[in-house]
Design a protein around this motif. Sequence first.
Motif, PDB file in Angstrom:
ATOM      1  N   UNK A   1       0.810  -1.219   0.000  1.00  0.00           N
ATOM      2  CA  UNK A   1       0.000   0.000   0.000  1.00  0.00           C
ATOM      3  C   UNK A   1       0.841   1.266   0.000  1.00  0.00           C
ATOM      4  N   UNK A   2       2.049   1.192   0.578  1.00  0.00           N
ATOM      5  CA  UNK A   2       2.941   2.350   0.643  1.00  0.00           C
ATOM      6  C   UNK A   2       3.797   2.493  -0.616  1.00  0.00           C
ATOM      7  N   UNK A   3       3.658   1.548  -1.547  1.00  0.00           N
ATOM      8  CA  UNK A   3       4.416   1.616  -2.790  1.00  0.00           C
ATOM      9  C   UNK A   3       5.756   0.909  -2.740  1.00  0.00           C
ATOM     10  N   UNK A   4       6.058   0.211  -1.648  1.00  0.00           N
ATOM     11  CA  UNK A   4       7.326  -0.517  -1.536  1.00  0.00           C
ATOM     12  C   UNK A   4       7.249  -1.831  -2.307  1.00  0.00           C
ATOM     13  N   UNK A   5       8.327  -2.154  -2.991  1.00  0.00           N
ATOM     14  CA  UNK A   5       8.387  -3.387  -3.772  1.00  0.00           C
ATOM     15  C   UNK A   5       8.281  -4.611  -2.874  1.00  0.00           C
ATOM     16  N   UNK A   6       7.412  -5.530  -3.264  1.00  0.00           N
ATOM     17  CA  UNK A   6       7.242  -6.784  -2.543  1.00  0.00           C
ATOM     18  C   UNK A   6       7.666  -7.980  -3.379  1.00  0.00           C
ATOM     19  N   UNK A   7       7.758  -7.771  -4.694  1.00  0.00           N
ATOM     20  CA  UNK A   7       8.119  -8.872  -5.578  1.00  0.00           C
ATOM     21  C   UNK A   7       7.718  -8.561  -7.004  1.00  0.00           C
ATOM     22  N   UNK A   8       7.688  -9.597  -7.815  1.00  0.00           N
ATOM     23  CA  UNK A   8       7.347  -9.459  -9.230  1.00  0.00           C
ATOM     24  C   UNK A   8       6.417 -10.598  -9.626  1.00  0.00           C
ATOM     25  N   UNK A   9       5.623 -10.343 -10.657  1.00  0.00           N
ATOM     26  CA  UNK A   9       4.823 -11.397 -11.274  1.00  0.00           C
ATOM     27  C   UNK A   9       5.101 -11.342 -12.764  1.00  0.00           C
ATOM     28  N   UNK A  10       5.057 -12.490 -13.405  1.00  0.00           N
ATOM     29  CA  UNK A  10       5.284 -12.567 -14.845  1.00  0.00           C
ATOM     30  C   UNK A  10       4.230 -13.458 -15.471  1.00  0.00           C
ATOM     31  N   UNK A  11       3.790 -13.056 -16.655  1.00  0.00           N
ATOM     32  CA  UNK A  11       2.910 -13.881 -17.476  1.00  0.00           C
ATOM     33  C   UNK A  11       3.771 -14.342 -18.640  1.00  0.00           C
ATOM     34  N   UNK A  12       3.943 -15.658 -18.764  1.00  0.00           N
ATOM     35  CA  UNK A  12       4.880 -16.233 -19.729  1.00  0.00           C
ATOM     36  C   UNK A  12       4.189 -17.166 -20.709  1.00  0.00           C
ATOM     37  N   UNK A  13       4.704 -17.167 -21.927  1.00  0.00           N
ATOM     38  CA  UNK A  13       4.182 -18.032 -22.990  1.00  0.00           C
ATOM     39  C   UNK A  13       5.355 -18.760 -23.636  1.00  0.00           C
TER      40      UNK A  13
END
Length: 143
Positions: free
Chosen positions: A107-119
Amino acid sequence: MNETEIARALLATESDAIVASDREGLITFWNPGAERIFGYTAAEALGQSLDLIIPERQRARHWEGYRKVMETGESRYGRGDLLSVPSMRRDGSRLSIEFTIVSLKDEAGAMQGMAAVMRDVTARFEEMRALRRRLAGQAAVPG
């Protein structure tokens, strides 16, 4: 159909891999598409490093970029740019994937991780490589 139902259906797809990871690059989400493409079940992948699907030769470059995004919250690929990279399956075989990334922030805008959509685009990549070889061979033949 509401947003929750749509999100649930998208995350459960078998056509595309959807993988999320935390700040350290440990896998926190692994959908049925990731199981199909990479060959690991969710139980096997969850909690593991993304190295699970990153070929050894690409790891240093990947982690350099990943750490930079975690530190800055910015990625030059975060606006829907399509990335193409080699990857690997559970059996060690190579594949070519295209993917987009999404930053996961609190909520504060701090990075928590990443997500990727892959094909998986291995077949198309191989077809293009074969076509380039054929064209290069024709150009070398005196006409």
